[in-house]
Enzyme design. Structure first.
Site, PDB file in Angstrom:
ATOM      1  N   HIS A 238       0.850  -1.192   0.000  1.00  0.00           N
ATOM      2  CA  HIS A 238       0.000   0.000   0.000  1.00  0.00           C
ATOM      3  C   HIS A 238       0.881   1.236   0.000  1.00  0.00           C
ATOM      4  O   HIS A 238       1.870   1.305   0.733  1.00  0.00           O
ATOM      5  CB  HIS A 238      -0.904  -0.015   1.235  1.00  0.00           C
ATOM      6  CG  HIS A 238      -1.968   1.037   1.211  1.00  0.00           C
ATOM      7  ND1 HIS A 238      -1.702   2.374   1.424  1.00  0.00           N
ATOM      8  CD2 HIS A 238      -3.302   0.947   0.987  1.00  0.00           C
ATOM      9  CE1 HIS A 238      -2.828   3.073   1.337  1.00  0.00           C
ATOM     10  NE2 HIS A 238      -3.814   2.229   1.080  1.00  0.00           N
ATOM     11  N   CYS A 276      -3.895   2.519  -4.594  1.00  0.00           N
ATOM     12  CA  CYS A 276      -4.786   3.356  -3.794  1.00  0.00           C
ATOM     13  C   CYS A 276      -4.830   4.753  -4.396  1.00  0.00           C
ATOM     14  O   CYS A 276      -3.853   5.508  -4.304  1.00  0.00           O
ATOM     15  CB  CYS A 276      -4.326   3.412  -2.340  1.00  0.00           C
ATOM     16  SG  CYS A 276      -5.378   4.460  -1.305  1.00  0.00           S
ATOM     17  N   HIS A 303      -7.815   0.148  -4.198  1.00  0.00           N
ATOM     18  CA  HIS A 303      -8.583   1.002  -3.296  1.00  0.00           C
ATOM     19  C   HIS A 303      -9.028   2.221  -4.100  1.00  0.00           C
ATOM     20  O   HIS A 303      -8.176   2.963  -4.601  1.00  0.00           O
ATOM     21  CB  HIS A 303      -7.730   1.503  -2.128  1.00  0.00           C
ATOM     22  CG  HIS A 303      -7.338   0.449  -1.153  1.00  0.00           C
ATOM     23  ND1 HIS A 303      -6.587   0.735  -0.018  1.00  0.00           N
ATOM     24  CD2 HIS A 303      -7.576  -0.887  -1.111  1.00  0.00           C
ATOM     25  CE1 HIS A 303      -6.386  -0.388   0.660  1.00  0.00           C
ATOM     26  NE2 HIS A 303      -6.970  -1.381   0.017  1.00  0.00           N
ATOM     27  N   ASP A 357     -12.986   2.994  -0.588  1.00  0.00           N
ATOM     28  CA  ASP A 357     -12.209   3.312   0.604  1.00  0.00           C
ATOM     29  C   ASP A 357     -12.707   4.607   1.224  1.00  0.00           C
ATOM     30  O   ASP A 357     -13.081   5.551   0.512  1.00  0.00           O
ATOM     31  CB  ASP A 357     -10.732   3.444   0.212  1.00  0.00           C
ATOM     32  CG  ASP A 357      -9.785   3.239   1.369  1.00  0.00           C
ATOM     33  OD1 ASP A 357     -10.249   2.887   2.465  1.00  0.00           O
ATOM     34  OD2 ASP A 357      -8.570   3.417   1.173  1.00  0.00           O
ATOM     35  N   HIS A 358     -12.729   4.658   2.550  1.00  0.00           N
ATOM     36  CA  HIS A 358     -12.968   5.877   3.316  1.00  0.00           C
ATOM     37  C   HIS A 358     -14.249   6.599   2.905  1.00  0.00           C
ATOM     38  O   HIS A 358     -14.208   7.720   2.394  1.00  0.00           O
ATOM     39  CB  HIS A 358     -11.774   6.834   3.190  1.00  0.00           C
ATOM     40  CG  HIS A 358     -10.533   6.308   3.824  1.00  0.00           C
ATOM     41  ND1 HIS A 358      -9.395   7.062   3.954  1.00  0.00           N
ATOM     42  CD2 HIS A 358     -10.230   5.104   4.375  1.00  0.00           C
ATOM     43  CE1 HIS A 358      -8.451   6.345   4.546  1.00  0.00           C
ATOM     44  NE2 HIS A 358      -8.941   5.148   4.809  1.00  0.00           N
ATOM     45  N   TYR A 374     -14.843   4.166   7.872  1.00  0.00           N
ATOM     46  CA  TYR A 374     -15.373   2.837   7.537  1.00  0.00           C
ATOM     47  C   TYR A 374     -16.811   2.638   8.016  1.00  0.00           C
ATOM     48  O   TYR A 374     -17.201   1.545   8.403  1.00  0.00           O
ATOM     49  CB  TYR A 374     -14.451   1.752   8.099  1.00  0.00           C
ATOM     50  CG  TYR A 374     -13.137   1.710   7.371  1.00  0.00           C
ATOM     51  CD1 TYR A 374     -13.024   1.050   6.156  1.00  0.00           C
ATOM     52  CD2 TYR A 374     -12.018   2.377   7.865  1.00  0.00           C
ATOM     53  CE1 TYR A 374     -11.828   1.047   5.459  1.00  0.00           C
ATOM     54  CE2 TYR A 374     -10.817   2.373   7.178  1.00  0.00           C
ATOM     55  CZ  TYR A 374     -10.734   1.701   5.973  1.00  0.00           C
ATOM     56  OH  TYR A 374      -9.550   1.701   5.282  1.00  0.00           O
TER      57      TYR A 374
END
Length: 416
Positions: A238, A276, A303, A357-358, A374
């Site tokens: 990541h 990501c 992501h 994501d997020h 999350y």
């Protein structure tokens, strides 16, 4: 793409059933209850799989698709003699995961903190809440709360002066809130650093500069990579979050050049990337669609999120998934094209596992306790938008005969 969501285990406020109803078939999780550096036993891995699959006979099936994360011990990152045992444990965990049928393992190589934000409930114009990073707020923590020796060298004089003035006007509650936000532990963990111990942890990196950290990463890859290749596991690193140095600590997975270097350090399909868009997208010099075009064959996990740089480009917040600084249309199109290339070449791993994501905290989740970034509904919204975008792009490409023919007959030049 294979649609997934991250799940933090039995204590996650978001249930497996909620993730199933969001349209996912894959679960991204980890054995958060085990200490960093411990071997993941097959019994524990299978117990988590059984928990995930418990309702598969009655409902749409779920399976454990990706490990996020199998954490790398700090002794490996620092290059200490004890790393040999930790690397041996890591290899054994990789073998055990493969024996249980799990073949995608995400990890990161960020020193001390896995990610950093200064505000975990930044109010957006629509009333939802997002994660945010503000450079001056971080300077307040570094200069005035932690009081890290030599920290002034990392900030311009005007930032230092503004941070000290801001600190002088802060209440004890505001100081505690900022401290807790910065020192928050891993997602899915209730653990945070204690301020009294934090400087000691930073001091342990005093002799580890970017070159040393990079070499320690390459050593890790050359040790673990052959085992992953042997058992059919795809390792995927990541990127740094955020992708620039903090607290005097180096960052070595922030740019396309960084990604290319680590892929070349152990040149094997088993050594790959977690792509990501949020982390990489904070830097304007990262060409996100171009990274997919050039390095896409080594992407094992995706992501998708959009960050928005603010007036001070070191400030950013989590935007809606289809807005922000990430050209999500161009990114998803490049990913769909990568899957088409894999299908055309006969690659058995054509479908990329992807998770939104997020997400923003919104609607009923505003009244609930959730892990930062999350909550259920914000990620559901993001996934719905991304799935629609993906479907539209896939249909458009499939219904354009000239494009379809190109993929049947194509040859692709890659950088690694």
């Amino acid at each position: 793409m294979l649609h997934t969501m991250r799940w933090f285990g039995p204590h996650d406020p978001v249930s497996l059933h909620s993730i199933r109803q969001a349209g996912c078939t894959g679960i991204v999780t980890a054995l958060h209850q085990l200490p960093v550096g411990a071997v993941w036993p097959q019994a524990d891995i299978r117990a988590r799989q059984e928990l995930i699959e418990a309702d598969n006979a009655r409902y749409s099936p779920l399976h454990w698709a990706v490990v996020e994360s199998l954490p790398v011990h700090e002794d490996i990152k620092k290059g200490l003699p004890a790393r040999a045992q930790h690397i041996a444990n890591y290899k054994e965990s990789v073998r055990n995961l493969a024996a249980c049928g799990i073949h995608t393992v995400c990890y990161n190589f960020m020193p001390v903190l896995d990610w950093s934000r200064t505000n975990l409930s930044y109010q957006m114009p629509d009333g939802s809440k997002a994660l945010r990073f503000v450079w001056q707020d971080f300077a307040v923590f570094d200069l005035c709360i932690l009081r890290r020796p030599g920290a002034e060298a990392d900030y311009h004089a005007e930032v230092t002066a503004a941070a000290r003035a801001q600190f002088a006007a802060m209440s004890a509650e505001e100081v505690a809130g900022l401290t807790n936000n910065v020192l928050l532990g891993l997602p899915g963990s209730e653990e945070t650093f204690q301020l009294a111990d934090f400087q000691r942890v930073l001091d342990e990196y005093a002799t580890v500069d970017a070159a040393a950290l990079r070499e320690n990463l390459y050593h890790f890859l050359r040790e673990v990579g052959p085992v992953a290749e042997e058992v059919g596991v795809n390792l995927c690193i990541h990127p740094d979050d955020p992708p620039f140095p903090l607290l005097g600590l180096p960052r070595v997975v922030s740019t396309e050049a960084d990604l290319l270097g680590l892929l070349q350090a152990y040149d094997s399909p088993a050594n790959g990337l977690t792509y990501c868009t949020g982390s990489l997208g904070v830097r304007p010099d990262n060409d996100l669609p171009g990274i997919v075009e050039r390095l896409g064959h080594r992407i094992h996990f995706v992501h998708l999120r959009a960050t928005k740089r603010e007036e001070n480009p070191r400030n950013f917040h989590e935007a809606d998934h289809l807005t922000g600084d990430v050209d999500m249309y161009a990114v998803v199109k490049a990913l769909v094209q990568e899957e088409l290339r894999r299908t055309a070449s006969g690659d058995g791993n054509a479908s990329l596992p992807m998770r939104p994501d997020h997400g923003h905290q919104m609607l009923d989740d505003l009244e609930k306790r959730t892990y930062p970034g999350y909550s259920a509904i914000g990620r559901l919204r993001g996934l719905a938008e991304l799935r629609g975008l993906e479907l539209g792009i896939s249909r458009a490409l499939a219904e354009t005969p000239a494009i379809a023919a190109d993929y049947r007959d194509m040859t692709v030049t890659r950088f690694v």
